[in-house]
Write a protein that holds these residues in place. Structure first.
Motif, PDB file in Angstrom:
ATOM      1  N   HIS A  28       9.232-101.487 -35.723  1.00 45.16           N
ATOM      2  CA  HIS A  28      10.460-101.553 -36.531  1.00 45.16           C
ATOM      3  C   HIS A  28      10.242-100.919 -37.896  1.00 45.16           C
ATOM      4  O   HIS A  28      11.092-100.203 -38.393  1.00 45.16           O
ATOM      5  CB  HIS A  28      10.897-103.002 -36.721  1.00 45.16           C
ATOM      6  CG  HIS A  28      11.512-103.607 -35.505  1.00 45.16           C
ATOM      7  ND1 HIS A  28      12.581-103.038 -34.853  1.00 45.16           N
ATOM      8  CD2 HIS A  28      11.211-104.735 -34.819  1.00 45.16           C
ATOM      9  CE1 HIS A  28      12.909-103.796 -33.811  1.00 45.16           C
ATOM     10  NE2 HIS A  28      12.085-104.823 -33.755  1.00 45.16           N
ATOM     11  N   GLN A  31      10.908 -97.444 -38.475  1.00 45.42           N
ATOM     12  CA  GLN A  31      12.308 -97.020 -38.442  1.00 45.42           C
ATOM     13  C   GLN A  31      12.938 -97.037 -39.839  1.00 45.42           C
ATOM     14  O   GLN A  31      13.948 -96.399 -40.080  1.00 45.42           O
ATOM     15  CB  GLN A  31      13.133 -97.933 -37.518  1.00 45.42           C
ATOM     16  CG  GLN A  31      12.637 -97.995 -36.083  1.00 45.42           C
ATOM     17  CD  GLN A  31      12.649 -96.653 -35.392  1.00 45.42           C
ATOM     18  OE1 GLN A  31      13.453 -95.782 -35.704  1.00 45.42           O
ATOM     19  NE2 GLN A  31      11.733 -96.469 -34.450  1.00 45.42           N
ATOM     20  N   TRP A  32      12.340 -97.830 -40.748  1.00 42.17           N
ATOM     21  CA  TRP A  32      12.956 -97.861 -42.093  1.00 42.17           C
ATOM     22  C   TRP A  32      12.039 -97.369 -43.204  1.00 42.17           C
ATOM     23  O   TRP A  32      12.446 -97.253 -44.341  1.00 42.17           O
ATOM     24  CB  TRP A  32      13.502 -99.265 -42.420  1.00 42.17           C
ATOM     25  CG  TRP A  32      12.520-100.413 -42.372  1.00 42.17           C
ATOM     26  CD1 TRP A  32      12.363-101.299 -41.348  1.00 42.17           C
ATOM     27  CD2 TRP A  32      11.605-100.840 -43.386  1.00 42.17           C
ATOM     28  NE1 TRP A  32      11.389-102.207 -41.656  1.00 42.17           N
ATOM     29  CE2 TRP A  32      10.916-101.969 -42.904  1.00 42.17           C
ATOM     30  CE3 TRP A  32      11.293-100.373 -44.680  1.00 42.17           C
ATOM     31  CZ2 TRP A  32       9.932-102.631 -43.642  1.00 42.17           C
ATOM     32  CZ3 TRP A  32      10.311-101.040 -45.422  1.00 42.17           C
ATOM     33  CH2 TRP A  32       9.650-102.156 -44.886  1.00 42.17           C
ATOM     34  N   TYR A 145      19.156 -94.667 -33.783  1.00 40.80           N
ATOM     35  CA  TYR A 145      18.366 -95.872 -33.540  1.00 40.80           C
ATOM     36  C   TYR A 145      19.269 -97.085 -33.385  1.00 40.80           C
ATOM     37  O   TYR A 145      19.128 -97.872 -32.455  1.00 40.80           O
ATOM     38  CB  TYR A 145      17.380 -96.084 -34.699  1.00 40.80           C
ATOM     39  CG  TYR A 145      16.509 -97.306 -34.538  1.00 40.80           C
ATOM     40  CD1 TYR A 145      15.602 -97.396 -33.490  1.00 40.80           C
ATOM     41  CD2 TYR A 145      16.596 -98.361 -35.440  1.00 40.80           C
ATOM     42  CE1 TYR A 145      14.799 -98.505 -33.336  1.00 40.80           C
ATOM     43  CE2 TYR A 145      15.796 -99.476 -35.298  1.00 40.80           C
ATOM     44  CZ  TYR A 145      14.890 -99.552 -34.245  1.00 40.80           C
ATOM     45  OH  TYR A 145      14.093-100.649 -34.104  1.00 40.80           O
ATOM     46  N   VAL A 146      20.225 -97.228 -34.310  1.00 40.45           N
ATOM     47  CA  VAL A 146      21.144 -98.359 -34.254  1.00 40.45           C
ATOM     48  C   VAL A 146      21.988 -98.273 -32.989  1.00 40.45           C
ATOM     49  O   VAL A 146      22.208 -99.251 -32.287  1.00 40.45           O
ATOM     50  CB  VAL A 146      22.040 -98.401 -35.522  1.00 40.45           C
ATOM     51  CG1 VAL A 146      23.103 -99.466 -35.389  1.00 40.45           C
ATOM     52  CG2 VAL A 146      21.180 -98.665 -36.754  1.00 40.45           C
TER      53      VAL A 146
ATOM     54  N   ILE B 106      19.276-102.366 -39.577  1.00 38.70           N
ATOM     55  CA  ILE B 106      18.519-102.498 -38.324  1.00 38.70           C
ATOM     56  C   ILE B 106      18.564-103.937 -37.823  1.00 38.70           C
ATOM     57  O   ILE B 106      18.865-104.200 -36.657  1.00 38.70           O
ATOM     58  CB  ILE B 106      17.054-102.030 -38.518  1.00 38.70           C
ATOM     59  CG1 ILE B 106      17.011-100.524 -38.791  1.00 38.70           C
ATOM     60  CG2 ILE B 106      16.213-102.379 -37.302  1.00 38.70           C
ATOM     61  CD1 ILE B 106      15.663-100.016 -39.292  1.00 38.70           C
TER      62      ILE B 106
END
Lengths: 153, 116
Positions: A28, A31-32, A145-146, B106
């Motif tokens: 995760h 991803q950010w 991704y979302v 997310i």
């Protein structure tokens, strides 16, 4: 006067369990934040995060997990030299604190160590900013991704 | 002023703050309002000469201002320049604002998936 700490608070409409995974698990985290993250989310574990392409001038930084108490607290140190033990004075300490609130999660973020690291840390962030140019880079990656998460049964 | 020059000024500013003795001097000046190499040296485990050198570095990047006081110089904090140094740290904070927004998006997407 303290110019060594960044503190933020953000409300997230998701349970502390979900938020904890997003701030701690490498799959995760990448991803950010970095392009790649290799570490185990357990205290004392050391790994690395990579910005850009490792084989094409990318930047690799050390990351050491300090504390992991799901779903309340996750902290790590980063930017210490790879051959040194992460501690105050050679790294920045990032702490995420999670509190259940209004059906979601209050996420408290803190990064300390700038007093000790000073200029090096500023250069580093500046370099990353140049490298990824903020949202211009992240937004196109975030949307797919979302979308992928949402179509999952 | 071109970008390179701005970069140079910022380099000097950050390395001036990067030294623990100089940060201690800034702290003392913030508390006391003003001080000389002698008065500040008495509160630190370094010589008056070393203090004078550190103060000169801080003076060079504009973090302190000196006025003559007898045979010495009296120093005080330059608020605008200190605010500028603090603002640079705030720009690091804005990078984290963007990251936290992504964390939020997310996590909320995952939560929606789990509810369905």
């Amino acid at each position: 006067m303290e110019f060594g700490t960044i503190e933020r608070e953000i409300f997230i409409d998701a349970s502390p369990d979900v938020v904890f995974d997003v701030v701690s698990e490498p799959e995760h985290v990448k991803q950010w934040w970095p392009d790649d993250a290799r570490y185990s989310a357990t205290p004392g574990s050391t790994g690395e995060i990579t910005f850009g392409d490792r084989d094409a001038g990318g930047k690799v930084e050390s990351l050491t997990v300090v504390e992991s108490r799901p779903p309340q607290l996750f902290s790590f140190r980063w930017i210490h030299p790879a051959d040194e033990v992460a501690q105050e004075g050679n790294s920045l300490l990032v702490t995420f604190e999670l509190t259940a609130s209004r059906g979601g999660t209050l996420l408290r973020f803190k990064e300390t160590g700038f007093r000790e690291m000073g200029w090096e840390a500023a250069v580093l962030e500046h370099r990353y900013q140049e490298h990824v140019s903020g949202w211009d880079f992240y937004l196109p990656r975030l949307a797919p991704y979302v979308a992928r998460l949402e179509v999952r049964p | 002023m071109n970008a390179t020059l701005v970069g140079k000024v910022d380099d000097d500013l950050w390395s001036a703050i990067g030294d623990p003795t100089r940060r201690r001097l800034l702290d003392l000046l913030l508390i006391d309002g003003k001080g000389t190499a002698t008065s500040l040296g008495q509160q630190l485990p370094v010589t008056r000469q070393a203090v004078a050198k550190h103060l000169a570095v801080l003076d060079r990047v504009g973090l302190v201002r000196a006025t003559p006081a007898g045979r010495e110089k009296r120093y005080e904090i330059d608020d605008a320049q200190l605010a500028r140094a603090v603002a640079q740290l705030a720009s690091v904070g804005s990078v984290w604002d963007a990251r936290l927004q992504r964390i939020k998006k997310i996590a909320e997407a995952i939560q929606r998936t789990q509810k369905n």
